[in-house]
Design an enzyme around this catalytic site. Structure first.
Site, PDB file in Angstrom:
ATOM      1  N   HIS A 119       0.820  -1.220   0.000  1.00  0.00           N
ATOM      2  CA  HIS A 119       0.000   0.000   0.000  1.00  0.00           C
ATOM      3  C   HIS A 119       0.853   1.269   0.000  1.00  0.00           C
ATOM      4  O   HIS A 119       0.357   2.340   0.346  1.00  0.00           O
ATOM      5  CB  HIS A 119      -0.985  -0.016   1.170  1.00  0.00           C
ATOM      6  CG  HIS A 119      -2.046  -1.078   1.017  1.00  0.00           C
ATOM      7  ND1 HIS A 119      -2.790  -1.554   2.072  1.00  0.00           N
ATOM      8  CD2 HIS A 119      -2.473  -1.766  -0.078  1.00  0.00           C
ATOM      9  CE1 HIS A 119      -3.629  -2.492   1.626  1.00  0.00           C
ATOM     10  NE2 HIS A 119      -3.445  -2.639   0.334  1.00  0.00           N
ATOM     11  N   CYS A 153       7.325  22.017 -14.178  1.00  0.00           N
ATOM     12  CA  CYS A 153       6.235  21.041 -14.137  1.00  0.00           C
ATOM     13  C   CYS A 153       5.009  21.591 -13.408  1.00  0.00           C
ATOM     14  O   CYS A 153       3.925  21.696 -13.952  1.00  0.00           O
ATOM     15  CB  CYS A 153       6.675  19.728 -13.490  1.00  0.00           C
ATOM     16  SG  CYS A 153       5.290  18.585 -13.329  1.00  0.00           S
ATOM     17  N   THR A 191      -3.437  -8.181  11.022  1.00  0.00           N
ATOM     18  CA  THR A 191      -4.325  -7.638   9.981  1.00  0.00           C
ATOM     19  C   THR A 191      -5.732  -8.191  10.152  1.00  0.00           C
ATOM     20  O   THR A 191      -5.907  -9.344  10.532  1.00  0.00           O
ATOM     21  CB  THR A 191      -3.811  -7.933   8.550  1.00  0.00           C
ATOM     22  OG1 THR A 191      -4.719  -7.346   7.604  1.00  0.00           O
ATOM     23  CG2 THR A 191      -3.657  -9.412   8.258  1.00  0.00           C
ATOM     24  N   SER A 192      -6.720  -7.334   9.833  1.00  0.00           N
ATOM     25  CA  SER A 192      -8.111  -7.795   9.869  1.00  0.00           C
ATOM     26  C   SER A 192      -8.392  -8.696   8.668  1.00  0.00           C
ATOM     27  O   SER A 192      -9.377  -9.429   8.655  1.00  0.00           O
ATOM     28  CB  SER A 192      -9.063  -6.595   9.864  1.00  0.00           C
ATOM     29  OG  SER A 192      -8.818  -5.790   8.722  1.00  0.00           O
ATOM     30  N   ASN A 216      -2.554 -12.361  16.383  1.00  0.00           N
ATOM     31  CA  ASN A 216      -3.510 -11.261  16.522  1.00  0.00           C
ATOM     32  C   ASN A 216      -4.197 -11.422  17.880  1.00  0.00           C
ATOM     33  O   ASN A 216      -4.538 -12.545  18.253  1.00  0.00           O
ATOM     34  CB  ASN A 216      -4.547 -11.358  15.377  1.00  0.00           C
ATOM     35  CG  ASN A 216      -5.303 -10.075  15.130  1.00  0.00           C
ATOM     36  OD1 ASN A 216      -5.760  -9.414  16.070  1.00  0.00           O
ATOM     37  ND2 ASN A 216      -5.451  -9.721  13.864  1.00  0.00           N
ATOM     38  N   GLU A 218      -7.130 -10.645  18.467  1.00  0.00           N
ATOM     39  CA  GLU A 218      -8.532 -10.978  18.154  1.00  0.00           C
ATOM     40  C   GLU A 218      -8.574 -11.849  16.904  1.00  0.00           C
ATOM     41  O   GLU A 218      -7.759 -11.657  16.008  1.00  0.00           O
ATOM     42  CB  GLU A 218      -9.321  -9.695  17.836  1.00  0.00           C
ATOM     43  CG  GLU A 218      -9.357  -8.657  18.943  1.00  0.00           C
ATOM     44  CD  GLU A 218     -10.104  -9.154  20.163  1.00  0.00           C
ATOM     45  OE1 GLU A 218     -11.027  -9.973  19.987  1.00  0.00           O
ATOM     46  OE2 GLU A 218      -9.747  -8.712  21.276  1.00  0.00           O
TER      47      GLU A 218
END
Ligand code: BJW
Ligand code: ZN
Length: 244
Positions: A119, A153, A191-192, A216, A218
């Protein structure tokens, strides 16, 4: 030490091709907020106001302000034992990759070398007109909405991150997918597993019969396919997975 931790450690040490797939949770103990938890970024800031190309078109100044604040935080914080444990795996495994969804640069700062930033990276920006790239850790861009430093530019600069609706770098994505499809162990950390196409990665590893280890506090969307779900914060669990 718990039995699942010992078994996971064994799978990691036996792995010939080891993949680590990370999300915001690995950086939480460093002080970087996650997105979808109760105290996460999407509770305070709407994704459609800050993390889409349309949001930038509508209000580049606000979007830049948000990214500058987050960049300042990323520069202030330090990698935690979770990031350092990941870097240790790379020393012991020749065929190794970290595919991270994080933009905070903390894996690299912890010493990881083979990192794909799916990302993007909050430390970089590029010109929307000529694609000229600037590394802000070297040169601070000036102005509320910085313009391209290239002579003549004048295009608008934007953070080098992937917003909703934008394509991930096809080369990086392909390399991650290929690695996932061939690995024999995949450690998923913090990570979810809700954002695609990145979230496909552990499923591709599973399809190749890789051992999936999910770290995790959860359960996540990845937990149902995990061989070992190691419940707890990455900074505490990960160092226990490193062979002495
Ligand atoms: C701990 C912990 C501790 C807590 N230790 N763990 C419907 C279905 C499927 C897909 C779509 C759909 N509608 C739209 C889509 C596509 C969309 C998408 O997936 N949306 C879903 C949300 C529904 N995807 C896209 O738009 C992507 N692009 C795309 O698809 O392009 C197609 C295309 C093709 C051709 C031409 C053009 C386009 C792009 C996605 C980009 C995502 N960007 C963001 C922002 C990046 C920049 C920024 O940071 O500002 O990336 S969104 C945000 O989510 C960020 C993250 O990388 C990403 C994943 O989040 P992550 O890391 O999993 O964090 P959380 O908060 O979700 O989870 C944290 C976890 O940590 C939790 O589980 C905690 O329990 C845990 N945790 N403490 C360990 N101590
Ligand atoms: Zn330019």
């Amino acid at each position: 030490m718990d039995e699942p931790i010992l078994k996971a450690r064994d799978a990691i040490s036996r792995a010939e091709k080891l993949l680590v797939f990370t999300g915001a949770g690995i950086s939480k103990e460093s002080g970087v907020p996650t997105f979808r938890e109760a105290d996460g970024l999407w509770e305070k800031f709407k994704a459609e106001d800050f993390a889409t190309p349309d949001a930038f078109k509508r209000n580049p100044r606000e979007v830049w302000k948000w990214y500058r604040e987050r960049r300042a935080l990323a520069l202030k914080v330090k990698p935690n034992p979770g990031h350092y444990a990941v870097a240790r795996f790379e020393e012991a495994h020749e065929d190794f990759l970290v595919a991270t969804q994080n933009i905070d640069n903390l894996h690299t700062r912890a010493g990881s070398k083979n990192v794909i930033e799916l990302h993007g990276n909050i430390m970089h920006s590029y010109c929307m007109k000529c694609s000229h790239k600037v590394d802000e850790s070297e040169t601070e861009l000036e102005g509320d909405v910085p313009t391209c430093p290239k002579e003549g530019c004048n295009g608008l600069m934007r953070p080098k991150v992937v917003w909703f609706g934008e394509q991930l770098d096809p080369h990086d994505l392909e390399r991650s997918f290929q690695f996932a499809s061939e690995c024999d162990c995949c450690i998923v950390i913090g990570t979810s597993g809700l954002v695609y196409p990145a979230a496909q990665i552990p499923f591709l590893a599973r399809r190749n019969d890789a051992t999936i280890i999910d770290v995790n506090p959860e359960p996540s969307a990845i937990t149902p396919i995990a061989d070992y779900f190691l419940a707890g914060p990455a900074g505490q669990i990960m160092p226990q997975l490193v062979e002495e």
